[in-house]
Enzyme design. Structure first.
Site, mmCIF file in Angstrom:
data_model
loop_
_atom_site.group_PDB
_atom_site.id
_atom_site.type_symbol
_atom_site.label_atom_id
_atom_site.label_comp_id
_atom_site.label_asym_id
_atom_site.label_seq_id
_atom_site.Cartn_x
_atom_site.Cartn_y
_atom_site.Cartn_z
ATOM 1 N N GLY A 1 0.918 -1.091 0.085
ATOM 2 C CA GLY A 1 0.021 0.130 0.008
ATOM 3 C C GLY A 1 0.803 1.283 -0.142
ATOM 4 N N ASP B 1 -1.292 -3.675 12.677
ATOM 5 C CA ASP B 1 -1.308 -4.479 11.178
ATOM 6 C C ASP B 1 -0.459 -5.727 11.188
ATOM 7 O OD1 ASP B 1 -2.258 -4.508 8.610
ATOM 8 O OD2 ASP B 1 -0.974 -3.272 7.690
#
Length: 420
Positions: free
Chosen positions: A119, A237
């Protein structure tokens, strides 16, 4: 970029403005136009409308372009200010690389040197012998299309520079030159855990000895973040693709772009901006934006189930293929059939007891109520002990089936727990 956006949309915008002219034109002007004598040319009416609409449309588009460019410049200025003013105080141990250095070291960001892409942006390997100290490095380059890259860049530099542990990926330096923003890390030869875990052939390379060492390394990394660093760090995450493996297959937690730091006397926080990866985020975060150390405990539980089973959490399981990974593990454990959940390559008498212990610890970590999840200190203790009694887990979070265990502290209906 902003000027191109204005140019490509102006025609469409003008057509829409004709349709909704009453939004922008005073009512008395409209009346004056529509009250013209019937014998006047219809084109004069349109000409008058255009003369009024065009300046308004141009003003709105110019204002929008200015706001777009201003917003982008603020982000870039924030990064620039970080580099110039705060580098020494926030990241004293990091090296500042020039763009020319990195361009040469990656052979002009060649495809052959590309390791992957996330990302944040693409990741490249630095060519052997090109780094100043001769060490292998990886370069993560901020993509121009990344929506959260600027914030993640600043967060990662300021936070990761202060963390030093054998089970955390080491940040070596960064580059902030013009609009180029890059992070430079130690190079991990054996890629990431998901590269092996979910591949039908490569997963056999991860025997039980390697997997137990990986579990222990991740546990120690999280213990450092939660208990032993100067701040309490919530990673937010933790997943298989963010566990990198060095030349000896030792695990290192990576990607602190959305991590948050707490003072030692703080225990939880909340946010209206939900980030993270589907399948790894706990219910209290999805529903109310609350995160704490128990967030990472939950993610660790999901990851632990994946390590012992080599199963993805994005698939469905069971006879009717209607159970998510967490429910499937719980149902088999409750029925005394836990070994059916495990990766078949690990199914031997010498590891079965340890596998079942890992499964029970994982199920405790993924409880719906964060108060029912163990701390990482307790997780570490349970994984090391082969004789300690462990509590029986209740049905895990995000269960489709009705909660027959009657979790009394549940404050949401079953429909609220569907991941989104």
């Amino acid at each position: 970029m902003c000027s191109r956006l204005a140019t490509t949309t102006i025609g469409r915008f003008l057509r829409q403005m004709v349709k909704i002219s009453s939004w922008f034109i005073p009512i008395n002007v409209i009346n004056s136009v529509t009250a013209q004598d019937d014998d006047k040319d219809h084109h004069k009416k349109q000409e008058l409308l255009v003369k009024i609409l065009v300046p308004i449309a141009v003003l709105i588009l110019v204002a929008g372009s200015i706001m777009c460019c201003y917003s982008r410049s603020r982000v870039l200025k924030a990064i620039g200010n970080f580099n110039v003013e705060n580098c020494n105080s926030n990241a004293p141990n990091l090296r500042v690389f020039s763009f020319a250095e990195i361009k040469e070291a990656t052979n002009n960001f060649s495809f052959e040197n590309k390791l992957g892409e996330g990302g944040f942006g693409p990741v490249y390997k630095v060519l052997s012998g090109k780094s100043q100290k001769g060490e292998e490095m990886a370069v993560k380059r901020l993509s121009k299309t990344s929506n959260q890259g600027a914030e993640e860049f600043i967060n990662e530099v300021t936070l990761t520079a202060k963390l030093q542990h054998v089970n955390l990926v080491r940040l070596l330096g960064f580059c902030t030159e013009g609009e180029e923003k890059m992070l430079i890390y130690e190079y991990m030869l054996n890629k990431s855990l998901d590269f092996y875990l979910f591949d039908p052939t490569r997963r056999y390379f991860l025997d039980w000895t390697k997997r137990i060492a990986i579990i222990e390394g991740i546990t120690q990394g999280l213990l450092y973040l939660q208990e032993y660093s100067n701040f309490t760090i919530i990673h937010r995450d933790l997943k298989a693709s963010n566990i990198l493996l060095d030349s000896e297959m030792k695990p290192k937690i990576s990607d602190f772009g959305i991590a948050r730091a707490f003072q030692k006397d703080e225990h939880e926080a909340s946010t209206g901006r939900i980030v993270g990866t589907y399948g790894y985020v706990p219910p209290e975060y999805v529903r109310r934006g609350i995160y704490s150390m128990k967030y990472d405990v939950y993610s660790f539980g999901v990851l632990l189930l994946q390590i012992i089973s080599s199963r993805r959490n994005s698939c469905t399981y069971g006879l009717s293929q209607n159970l998510n990974l967490l429910e499937y593990a719980y149902e088999l454990w409750k029925e005394g059939e836990g070994m059916r959940f495990m990766d078949p390559s690990l199914d031997d008498s010498s590891s079965s007891c340890k596998l079942m212990a890992c499964m029970q610890v994982a199920l405790l970590c993924i409880q719906e109520n964060p108060d029912h999840r163990p701390t990482m200190l307790e997780v570490s203790s349970m994984l090391k002990s082969e004789t300690a009694a462990m509590p029986a887990p209740l049905r895990p979070a995000f269960s489709i089936k009705s909660n027959e265990d009657k979790l009394s502290v549940n404050d949401a209906t079953s429909s609220d727990l569907v991941p989104r």
